[in-house]
Structure formats: structure tokens, C-alpha cells
Design an enzyme around this catalytic site. Structure first.
Site, short mmCIF file in Angstrom:
data_model
loop_
_atom_site.label_atom_id
_atom_site.label_comp_id
_atom_site.label_asym_id
_atom_site.label_seq_id
_atom_site.Cartn_x
_atom_site.Cartn_y
_atom_site.Cartn_z
N GLY A 19 10.55 -22.48 -11.69
CA GLY A 19 11.94 -22.20 -12.04
C GLY A 19 12.74 -21.66 -10.88
N GLY A 20 12.47 -22.18 -9.68
CA GLY A 20 13.07 -21.61 -8.48
C GLY A 20 14.39 -22.19 -8.05
N GLY A 21 15.02 -23.00 -8.91
CA GLY A 21 16.23 -23.68 -8.50
C GLY A 21 17.54 -23.05 -8.92
N SER A 22 17.49 -22.05 -9.79
CA SER A 22 18.73 -21.41 -10.24
C SER A 22 18.43 -20.01 -10.74
CB SER A 22 19.39 -22.23 -11.37
OG SER A 22 18.55 -22.28 -12.51
N ASP A 70 8.55 -30.94 -15.04
CA ASP A 70 8.76 -30.24 -16.30
C ASP A 70 7.50 -29.44 -16.61
OD1 ASP A 70 9.08 -29.46 -18.97
OD2 ASP A 70 10.18 -31.28 -19.50
N ASN A 97 8.07 -17.60 -12.62
CA ASN A 97 9.40 -17.11 -12.97
C ASN A 97 10.06 -17.86 -14.11
OD1 ASN A 97 12.32 -16.09 -12.38
ND2 ASN A 97 12.41 -18.30 -12.00
N TYR A 162 10.69 -15.69 -28.21
CA TYR A 162 10.73 -15.41 -26.77
C TYR A 162 10.07 -14.07 -26.47
CZ TYR A 162 12.90 -14.13 -22.26
OH TYR A 162 13.13 -13.72 -20.97
N LYS A 166 6.95 -13.07 -24.02
CA LYS A 166 7.07 -12.14 -22.90
C LYS A 166 6.11 -10.96 -23.03
CE LYS A 166 9.86 -14.33 -20.34
NZ LYS A 166 9.40 -14.79 -19.01
#
Length: 255
Positions: A19-22, A70, A97, A162, A166
Site C-alpha cells: 500500500g505504498g502508493g498513497s 492486488d 501498511n 476492520y 486491526k
């Protein structure tokens, strides 16, 4: 603003971020690039991820490796991890992340929704570890940083599936720390508070809600994505050499 602290041991290390793009992930990607690390990141958001790569290359002269995958597809996750290792050598820092903090009511949750939520928020964290583990062991050790959330600690009621995931991240972190410690692999977690990403501001933040939340914090400032970078770099670095099985809460003193 990114931290000014330099961790020399992170230079040239092979880093993989999910998830490192945003959002928080983009700040983490930049933070490790700024340390001189060899960074690969996984994301499904092609446009923002591609833009991030170009921006960081111009800013630092170092191009992170974007892996379009994905995380719900475990074969795609494994292939992405293999590409990261092929490009940069064995992954010695894994940052789990990626997450999906969709709001939902208890009455509306179906079995399919439950499975979908866990397939993003919990399951990939384990299988990403599994994918990089042989290389990390061969390299002589490493560090894993799993992102959880304070949402389950404060009994937040509008996303129970969620929060279950977590909470599971902390259990997974402690179990992995016990299992992998003999291989000199440290496993820790970071629990962010309410971080003001663009997604949060677009979907969930109201003036009244933010004011109420800041009232609960000791530090009366918004928590920003860049605020997660310093703690993550620390946990990934040799400065945290004997720190494992722990959860670092970064929430401005909400808890």
C-alpha cells in the site's frame, strides 16, 4: 514534513512496503527512499503510484520500484515479493501498511463482506511475511513493521470488522515475533491515531468531528501521514535492535 534523522544502516537496504502508493504508504515510501534504501512498493492504484515514482526520482535521484498487485490475490502478492527480491536483493525490511477502513454497520455485514475485509486488512500481512521470509532468513535477519490502528483500542463503533482485523494484527505481530526471533527477525507494530490522509479528509473528516478528536489528544495538532515515517524508520533500523513484539502508538496522545 519528513524526519531529519538519518539511519545509516538503512542505506541500500532492500525494503518492501504494501500500500505504498498513497496516504501513509506514500510517506513511508518517500521516507525510506530519502534514507538511501532500495525501495519497492505494492499498490493497486496505478495512477497515484506511477506519479509517486516519478516525483521521488526527480526529488532524490532514486527510483522506487512500483509493483502493481492486488493483495487479495496471494499469488500476485508472492510474485510481487519475488520481483522486489530480484531487483534489490533479499527483503530485509517489510512494512505491512495496506488497509481498507471502510465504514459499515453490524446489521449490514455479510459473510462475503467479512471475508473481503479480512482479505485486505489482515490476511496479506501474514502472507507477505511468509513470502519474504526465506530471503530474510538467508540475509541473516531483518525487521517487519505491521500497521494496526487505535480504532479498536478506543471502541470505535462504525467499522467493527476492520477493528477486528486491526486487533488481529497485534496478535499476529506478537506471534511472529516469537516465531522469528531465533532468526534475528524483529516484528513490531505501529498503531496510528486519526491520520489526516486525503482519503480521510474526503470521506470522513468534518470540522466538528475533527475538533472533538483533537480535544482528546494531548498534542493539539492534526496527525499527518509524515508523522508515521520516523517511528517506522526507527523500528526498521538497528536503533531498535532489541525491540520486538511491541506496538508503538502514534496518535498525538489520544490514548
Amino acid at each position: 514534513m519528513l524526519p531529519s534523522t538519518v539511519f545509516p544502516d538503512l542505506k541500500d537496504r532492500s525494503i518492501l512496503i504494501t500500500g505504498g502508493g498513497s496516504g501513509i504508504g506514500a510517506s513511508l515510501t518517500e521516507g525510506f527512499v530519502a534514507q538511501g534504501a532500495k525501495v519497492a512498493f505494492i499498490d493497486i492504484a496505478r495512477e497515484s503510484s506511477t506519479a509517486l515514482v516519478e516525483t521521488l526520482e526527480k526529488k532524490y535521484g532514486s527510483r522506487p520500484l512500483y509493483l502493481d498487485a492486488d493483495l487479495r490475490d496471494l499469488d500476485a502478492l508472492r510474485q510481487a515479493a519475488a520481483k522486489a527480491e530480484a531487483a534489490h536483493g533479499p527483503v530485509t525490511v517489510l512494512v505491512n501498511n495496506a488497509a481498507w477502513d471502510d465504514r459499515h454497520a453490524v446489521e449490514d455485514v455479510t459473510e462475503d463482506y467479512w471475508n473481503l475485509n479480512q482479505s485486505i486488512n489482515l490476511r496479506p500481512q501474514f502472507f507477505a511475511v511468509q513470502a519474504v521470509l526465506p530471503g530474510m532468513k538467508k540475509a541473516g535477519g531483518g525487521a517487519i513493521v505491521n500497521f494496526t490502528s487505535i480504532s479498536f483500542m478506543i471502541n470505535q463503533g462504525d467499522l467493527p470488522v476492520y477493528t477486528a482485523a486491526k486487533a488481529g494484527v497485534i496478535g499476529l505481530t506478537k506471534g511472529l515475533a516469537g516465531a522469528l526471533g531465533p532468526d534475528k527477525i524483529r516484528v513490531n507494530a505501529i498503531a496510528p491515531g486519526w491520520v489526516m490522509t486525503e482519503r480521510q479528509k474526503t470521506l470522513w473528516v468534518t470540522e466538528e468531528g475533527l475538533k472533538a478528536h483533537l480535544g482528546k489528544q494531548c498534542l493539539k495538532e492534526e496527525v499527518l501521514p509524515d508523522d508515521m515515517v520516523g517511528p517506522c524508520l526507527f523500528l526498521a533500523s538497528d536503533a531498535a535492535r532489541m525491540l520486538t513484539a511491541q506496538t508503538l502508538i502514534v496518535d498525538g496522545g489520544c490514548l
